[in-house]
Enzyme design. Structure first.
Site, mmCIF file in Angstrom:
data_model
loop_
_atom_site.group_PDB
_atom_site.id
_atom_site.type_symbol
_atom_site.label_atom_id
_atom_site.label_comp_id
_atom_site.label_asym_id
_atom_site.label_seq_id
_atom_site.Cartn_x
_atom_site.Cartn_y
_atom_site.Cartn_z
ATOM 1 C CE1 TYR A 1 2.316 0.195 -0.739
ATOM 2 C CE2 TYR A 1 3.781 0.413 -2.066
ATOM 3 C CZ TYR A 1 2.751 0.128 -1.817
ATOM 4 O OH TYR A 1 2.287 1.222 -2.155
ATOM 5 C CE LYS B 1 -1.271 -1.826 -3.819
ATOM 6 N NZ LYS B 1 -2.133 -0.869 -3.264
#
Ligand code: NAD
Length: 347
Positions: free
Chosen positions: A144, A148
């Site tokens: 994640y 990002k």
């Protein structure tokens, strides 16, 4: 100090508008009189004032009709942080964001505000009053965060003389409708897994009420434009009142009728245990895909300092958190009263 001339827009599209932050953002934009469309892979609510477009942001042909006549795009969609699915994170957060940028340019959209995350600089070590001068995490702790970082870099890189972009980095968003923090905590509480405090319980962390995050996004969109000093920059966004991680969690847990965490576990012990579990699950993956509840990232987030300075957002966007953490917790507990210990009906 940067100039704070606002550059108005009227028609906006919220990608991920059916999610937690996205839905609050739509309400905030409607309250300020903007025309709002939502683009999401699913439709989760009805609102006559909003135009809904269902599709995947990975597909430019889905995005283009939704962007017709739009001045400003807010991109706050993400693959669920709980999934830990590497391919999905790359597809949605990285490749998908490149598709969003390409579609914006083709459709003539002038402004793009992306919801990044404070975690783009976090590597599991203490961060106290971190500023935007911190480098991106060299060793992101999960897919994640990895995606990002890639997402934010693409958005900021795409800023140009006729396409204005900005990245907002909120931290620990909480509030009504949050699908992650409170519901997951309640699940753990029900299973008797919230009795423990990781470390000494004195690690300071930011929790940011969702309405404040909305304010920051709208201000960013209003300040983007030709010659604006905010173009192509990233901004941390917090409640500007860091508190002990365990104070916040205890207020949520006790507020919903469960027992307060009271037993301390040494941080190092739990971190090593989480690493062992992670390696074990990785080795087992060809045979069985197990998603561990305890991960090094979760242990680090619960046991280290991670709070950020939002002076840049205050000075350059005019950001001022309107709802305190205390009031935010009260509003959140009211909303989640259906999850109270012993409650039988869902709201
Ligand atoms: P959420 O999961 O509630 O919402 C994400 C939305 O994206 C969902 O409605 C989902 O359907 C949509 N989506 C997923 N894949 C899509 C696709 N392929 N095409 C179109 N839509 C798709 O997440 P959230 O908590 O509201 O997070 C919003 C943003 O804020 C994300 O960018 C997240 O990384 C960022 N962020 C969240 C937090 C937090 O604490 N929740 C903290 C920092 C940053």
């Amino acid at each position: 100090m940067a100039s704070r001339k606002t550059q108005k827009f009227q028609r906006c599209l919220v990608i991920g508008g059916c999610g937690f932050l996205g839905r609050h953002l739509c309400e905030g934009l409607l309250d300020k009189g903007y025309d709002v469309s939502i683009f999401d892979i699913r439709k989760t609510f009805e609102n006559d004032k909003v135009k809904f477009c269902v599709g995947s942001l990975c597909n430019k042909q889905d995005l283009l009709p939704a962007m017709e006549g739009v001045d400003c795009v807010f991109h706050c969609a993400t693959a669920s942080p709980l999934s830990n699915n590497k391919e999905l994170f790359y597809k949605v957060n990285y490749e998908g964001t490149k598709t969003v940028i390409a579609a914006c340019k083709e459709a003539g959209v002038k402004k793009l505000v992306v919801t990044s995350s404070a975690s783009v600089v976090y590597e599991g070590k203490d961060i106290q009053n971190g500023t935007e001068d911190l480098p991106y995490a060299g060793k992101p702790m999960d897919y994640y965060t990895e995606t990002k970082i890639l997402q934010e870099k693409e958005v900021l890189k795409s800023n140009s003389e006729d396409f204005f972009t900005v990245a907002i980095r909120p931290h620990g968003i909480f509030g009504p409708g949050d699908p992650h923090l409170v519901p997951t905590t309640v699940e753990l509480a029900k299973a008797g897994k919230t009795k423990f405090i990781i470390g000494d319980g004195k690690n300071l962390v930011d929790f940011t009420f969702v309405k404040n995050v909305v304010q920051g996004h709208i201000l960013a969109a209003e300040h983007l434009g030709p010659d604006s000093s905010i173009n192509g920059k990233a901004y941390f966004l917090t409640n500007d009142e860091p508190l002990f991680f365990w104070t916040f969690m205890t207020k949520i847990i006790v507020g919903l009728g469960y027992d307060a965490p009271k037993y301390n576990i040494p941080y190092g012990v739990l971190y090593v245990l989480a690493l062992i579990i992670q390696i074990f699950c990785f080795l087992l993956k060809p045979l069985k895909d197990i998603q561990p509840t305890l991960t090094p990232m979760k242990v680090a987030l619960a046991g280290t300092h991670h709070f950020y300075c939002c002076e840049r957002a205050k000075a350059e966007l005019g950001y001022k958190p309107a709802v305190s953490v205390e009031d935010g917790i009260y509003i959140t507990l009211e909303h989640f009263s259906y999850l109270k210990s012993g409650a039988k009906t869902k709201k």
